[in-house]
Design a protein around this motif. Structure first.
Motif, mmCIF file in Angstrom:
data_model
loop_
_atom_site.group_PDB
_atom_site.id
_atom_site.type_symbol
_atom_site.label_atom_id
_atom_site.label_comp_id
_atom_site.label_asym_id
_atom_site.label_seq_id
_atom_site.Cartn_x
_atom_site.Cartn_y
_atom_site.Cartn_z
ATOM 1 N N ARG A 196 0.742 -1.216 0.092
ATOM 2 C CA ARG A 196 -0.053 -0.148 -0.027
ATOM 3 C C ARG A 196 0.991 1.292 0.150
ATOM 4 N NH1 ARG A 196 -3.759 -1.212 4.756
ATOM 5 N NH2 ARG A 196 -3.574 1.196 5.193
ATOM 6 N N ALA A 197 0.260 2.172 -0.259
ATOM 7 C CA ALA A 197 1.097 3.616 -0.754
ATOM 8 C C ALA A 197 0.148 4.664 0.135
ATOM 9 C CB ALA A 197 1.260 3.959 -2.039
ATOM 10 N N ASP A 198 -0.607 4.252 0.961
ATOM 11 C CA ASP A 198 -1.237 5.415 1.618
ATOM 12 C C ASP A 198 -0.717 5.907 2.970
ATOM 13 O OD1 ASP A 198 -1.665 3.581 3.461
ATOM 14 O OD2 ASP A 198 -3.953 2.843 2.853
ATOM 15 N N ASP A 230 9.359 6.218 2.803
ATOM 16 C CA ASP A 230 7.813 7.187 2.755
ATOM 17 C C ASP A 230 7.327 7.546 1.369
ATOM 18 O OD1 ASP A 230 10.145 8.485 3.190
ATOM 19 O OD2 ASP A 230 9.134 10.276 3.663
ATOM 20 N N SER A 231 8.364 7.331 0.376
ATOM 21 C CA SER A 231 8.002 7.804 -0.922
ATOM 22 C C SER A 231 6.554 7.495 -1.396
ATOM 23 C CB SER A 231 9.178 7.248 -1.822
ATOM 24 O OG SER A 231 10.195 7.934 -1.618
ATOM 25 N N ASP A 232 5.928 8.453 -2.073
ATOM 26 C CA ASP A 232 4.682 8.299 -2.731
ATOM 27 C C ASP A 232 5.017 7.838 -3.946
ATOM 28 O OD1 ASP A 232 2.780 10.001 -4.828
ATOM 29 O OD2 ASP A 232 1.784 9.127 -3.379
ATOM 30 N N TRP A 233 4.505 6.659 -4.415
ATOM 31 C CA TRP A 233 4.951 5.678 -5.621
ATOM 32 C C TRP A 233 4.578 6.639 -6.834
ATOM 33 C CZ3 TRP A 233 2.627 0.806 -3.162
ATOM 34 C CH2 TRP A 233 3.695 0.407 -2.201
ATOM 35 N N PRO A 234 3.360 6.933 -6.832
ATOM 36 C CA PRO A 234 3.184 7.655 -8.371
ATOM 37 C C PRO A 234 3.820 8.805 -8.582
ATOM 38 C CG PRO A 234 0.943 6.783 -7.063
ATOM 39 C CD PRO A 234 2.129 6.614 -6.271
ATOM 40 N N GLY A 235 3.821 9.779 -7.403
ATOM 41 C CA GLY A 235 4.284 11.018 -7.544
ATOM 42 C C GLY A 235 5.631 10.880 -7.726
ATOM 43 N N THR A 236 6.650 10.200 -6.961
ATOM 44 C CA THR A 236 7.889 10.031 -7.234
ATOM 45 C C THR A 236 8.297 9.356 -8.569
ATOM 46 O OG1 THR A 236 8.252 9.314 -4.887
ATOM 47 C CG2 THR A 236 9.910 8.713 -6.317
ATOM 48 N N ARG A 237 7.386 8.578 -8.999
ATOM 49 C CA ARG A 237 7.718 8.108 -10.510
ATOM 50 C C ARG A 237 7.366 9.167 -11.514
ATOM 51 N NH1 ARG A 237 4.987 6.107 -15.035
ATOM 52 N NH2 ARG A 237 6.257 4.410 -16.206
ATOM 53 N N ALA A 269 12.595 4.089 -14.467
ATOM 54 C CA ALA A 269 11.688 4.716 -13.656
ATOM 55 C C ALA A 269 11.178 3.755 -12.863
ATOM 56 C CB ALA A 269 10.786 5.862 -14.066
ATOM 57 N N ASP A 270 10.862 2.685 -13.691
ATOM 58 C CA ASP A 270 10.022 1.472 -13.255
ATOM 59 C C ASP A 270 10.700 0.675 -12.465
ATOM 60 O OD1 ASP A 270 7.258 2.397 -13.967
ATOM 61 O OD2 ASP A 270 7.600 1.567 -15.906
ATOM 62 N N VAL A 271 12.147 0.482 -12.956
ATOM 63 C CA VAL A 271 12.947 -0.645 -11.930
ATOM 64 C C VAL A 271 12.986 0.080 -10.959
ATOM 65 C CG1 VAL A 271 15.307 0.130 -12.813
ATOM 66 C CG2 VAL A 271 14.746 -2.054 -12.369
ATOM 67 N N VAL A 272 13.373 1.485 -10.634
ATOM 68 C CA VAL A 272 13.739 2.200 -9.538
ATOM 69 C C VAL A 272 12.366 2.068 -8.622
ATOM 70 C CG1 VAL A 272 13.841 4.436 -8.110
ATOM 71 C CG2 VAL A 272 15.171 3.810 -10.407
ATOM 72 N N ALA A 273 11.073 2.131 -9.124
ATOM 73 C CA ALA A 273 9.812 1.990 -8.408
ATOM 74 C C ALA A 273 9.912 0.768 -7.676
ATOM 75 C CB ALA A 273 8.772 2.394 -9.326
ATOM 76 N N MET A 274 10.238 -0.453 -8.697
ATOM 77 C CA MET A 274 10.027 -1.775 -8.395
ATOM 78 C C MET A 274 10.890 -2.240 -7.293
ATOM 79 S SD MET A 274 10.205 -5.282 -10.390
ATOM 80 C CE MET A 274 11.925 -5.104 -11.146
ATOM 81 N N ARG A 275 12.302 -1.862 -7.353
ATOM 82 C CA ARG A 275 13.136 -2.420 -6.279
ATOM 83 C C ARG A 275 13.839 -1.383 -5.229
ATOM 84 N NH1 ARG A 275 18.303 -5.090 -8.786
ATOM 85 N NH2 ARG A 275 18.445 -5.569 -6.563
ATOM 86 N N ALA A 276 13.536 0.164 -5.627
ATOM 87 C CA ALA A 276 13.990 1.022 -4.621
ATOM 88 C C ALA A 276 12.698 1.284 -3.713
ATOM 89 C CB ALA A 276 14.787 2.136 -5.202
ATOM 90 N N LEU A 277 11.514 1.718 -4.396
ATOM 91 C CA LEU A 277 10.460 2.419 -3.718
ATOM 92 C C LEU A 277 9.586 1.113 -2.982
ATOM 93 C CD1 LEU A 277 9.527 5.011 -5.963
ATOM 94 C CD2 LEU A 277 11.182 5.261 -4.052
ATOM 95 N N GLY A 278 9.633 -0.149 -3.784
ATOM 96 C CA GLY A 278 8.887 -1.174 -3.123
ATOM 97 C C GLY A 278 7.529 -1.223 -3.744
ATOM 98 N N ASP A 279 7.311 -0.384 -4.843
ATOM 99 C CA ASP A 279 5.855 -0.737 -5.431
ATOM 100 C C ASP A 279 5.855 -1.956 -5.942
ATOM 101 O OD1 ASP A 279 3.666 -0.468 -6.817
ATOM 102 O OD2 ASP A 279 4.175 1.188 -7.898
#
Length: 495
Positions: A82-84, A400-407, A421-431
């Motif tokens: 979750r990203a809330d 604490d990053s907001d996934w859509p906004g950070t992407r 952007a998506d590999v960072v979202a997947m492996r760094a941000l945890g989306d």
């Protein structure tokens, strides 16, 4: 889930470990709380009360069970998919933000008032941020008591308590034992470690397939910062109070973790980041169940269930490495990163192996002369823009990053396309829903499996995999013979 009484009772009666961490069972007749898989005879349903967190149980006056040790349950998978606001707050609390910065610091990071955060956490978890952080401190204190010879006063402050008296009172209240009694009851071989060196078990929900998880980390390891040695993935850690070295070894029912810390106050953060690195709080039953619904993915899931998404202990580091890895081989990306580490990383000693440096901080990399980088000019621009934004605080990558906004912010950087952007979202941000339809390996796997191979068509086809598309990526990658898909002992026959 704790509000579904009938489902919770069924889980407790069947001692179903899949629900450990999802909810906790408080027993009215004994005053203790347990994980669902507790081995004792289940109480009568009328004597059970269910809570969403250990902190809520403690606030209600219940003590932790000495048999099942509910404080050591895997974390709830809710906070990873979750990203809330609540999920972001829980990830920050696990990273020790409340202990270091207080509730105002937590609120400032999230952009909400302290009252809003307290209200939402209390509504969903039955406890506010201070109580949640207190429960985490109690667990940290127990680990230090049982696995080190540190004096109790040092443990109190290392675990984040403001005073020894508060430490003593909390341990007695949570565990119904004094700190000295906890140490006496610990297994004899658990207290041999020297100060700063700790051996512990990281639990997970079964099944867990270690092949791609450790294979990916070992195959992409940056020399000096990471290595595969004696069946363990080892790496250096940059932590709030100092540095550390961790060795992580896959076992059938846990991950063996050996931590060497410069400052024991970093224990909570180090454990949290290692769990995040290995995606240990995931719910593989939910993930694999969703992916099995697709007849193309079902055979891949059935062949090797429980794949996790290999993540990172440092989001900024991973973003830098993603840029270095653009349009080059894994070996070339490691070479570029190793040069940066040698030239700009912080040196450290590793008596047990070949680790030599911490990965350079964004501040150190922002001071690098771009002309010294052995990269194409366009990638130099991407690199320097990224590290400058990270160092200056204009771009934040964290738990604490907001996934859509950070992407969106990543895509606005020069040289950042959808893949990066998506590999960072997947492996760094945890989306957990990040997807890589332009990845060469994914497109090759798609063709072999009869899936659409163009990015737009594959994205449309993958709609049924949501919200677990990052896990589908792991299963698709596993159709290849690349070393990232195998434990190093399998791929290289090393001991």
């Amino acid at each position: 889930m704790h509000t579904d009484t009938e489902r919770c009772v069924r889980a407790v009666r069947s001692k179903d470990a899949r629900f450990d961490g999802w909810f906790f069972t408080a027993v009215l007749t004994t005053g203790i709380y347990c994980r669902p898989s507790c081995p004792v005879v289940p109480p009568k349903p009328a004597n059970m009360v269910f809570h969403p967190s250990a902190a809520a149980c403690q606030q209600a006056g219940f003590r932790a069970c000495k048999r099942c040790r509910p404080d050591t349950s895997p974390g709830s998978p809710e906070w990873n998919h979750r990203a809330d606001l609540v999920a972001r707050a829980m990830r920050l609390i696990a990273d020790g933000v409340v202990d270091r910065e207080g509730v105002p610091g937590l609120a400032a990071r999230l952009g909400y008032s302290t009252r809003q955060i307290e209200r939402q956490l209390l509504a969903e978890l039955g406890a506010g941020p201070l109580a949640l952080a207190r429960a985490q401190r109690a667990q940290t204190a127990r680990l230090l008591i049982e696995t080190t010879r540190l004096p109790m006063a040092e443990i109190a402050f290392a675990a984040g308590f403001a005073s020894v008296r508060t430490f003593n009172d909390t341990v007695r209240e949570v565990f119904a034992l004094s700190p000295s009694d906890l140490r006496t009851r610990a297994p004899r071989d658990a207290s041999h470690a020297t100060p700063g060196a700790l051996s512990l078990r990281l639990p997970f929900r079964a099944p867990l397939n270690p092949d791609n998880l450790f294979g990916h980390l070992a195959a992409t390891a940056v020399p000096g910062v990471e290595e595969w040695r004696d069946g363990a993935y080892r790496r250096t850690l940059r932590l709030p109070y100092g540095h550390g070295i961790v060795a992580l070894t896959p076992r059938p029912d846990h991950i063996a973790c050996r931590l060497t810390l410069g400052d024991p106050r970093d224990l909570t953060v180090a454990i949290s980041r290692c769990r995040r690195l290995l995606d240990l709080d995931a719910d593989p039953v939910a993930v694999d169940g969703q992916l099995r619904a697709d007849p193309v993915l079902a055979p891949l899931v059935d062949k090797a269930p429980g794949r996790r998404v290999p993540r990172t202990v440092d989001e900024a580091e991973f973003a830098v490495r993603a840029v270095l890895g653009q349009q080059v081989s894994t070996a070339a990306a490691r070479t570029h990163a190793a040069r940066l580490v040698t030239a700009h990383g912080t040196p450290l000693d590793d008596p047990e192996g070949g680790l030599t440096h911490l990965f350079p901080s964004p501040e150190a990399l922002a001071a690098v002369d771009p002309e010294t980088l052995a990269l194409p000019r366009t990638r130099r621009t991407t690199f320097t823009t990224l590290v400058t934004r990270l160092a200056g605080g204009e771009l934040h990558l964290g738990a604490d990053s907001d996934w859509p906004g950070t992407r969106v912010r990543l895509l606005a950087l020069p040289g950042f396309g959808p893949w990066t952007a998506d590999v960072v979202a997947m492996r760094a941000l945890g989306d957990p829903d990040a997807f890589l339809p332009t990845d060469l390996g994914i497109r090759r796997a798609a063709r072999e499996l009869g899936l659409p191979s163009t990015p737009a068509a594959l994205t449309a086809r993958a709609a049924g995999w949501r919200p677990w598309r990052a896990y589908a990526v792991q299963y698709l990658w596993a159709t290849d013979s690349h070393p990232i898909n195998f434990l190093p002992a399998q791929a290289t026959k090393e001991p």
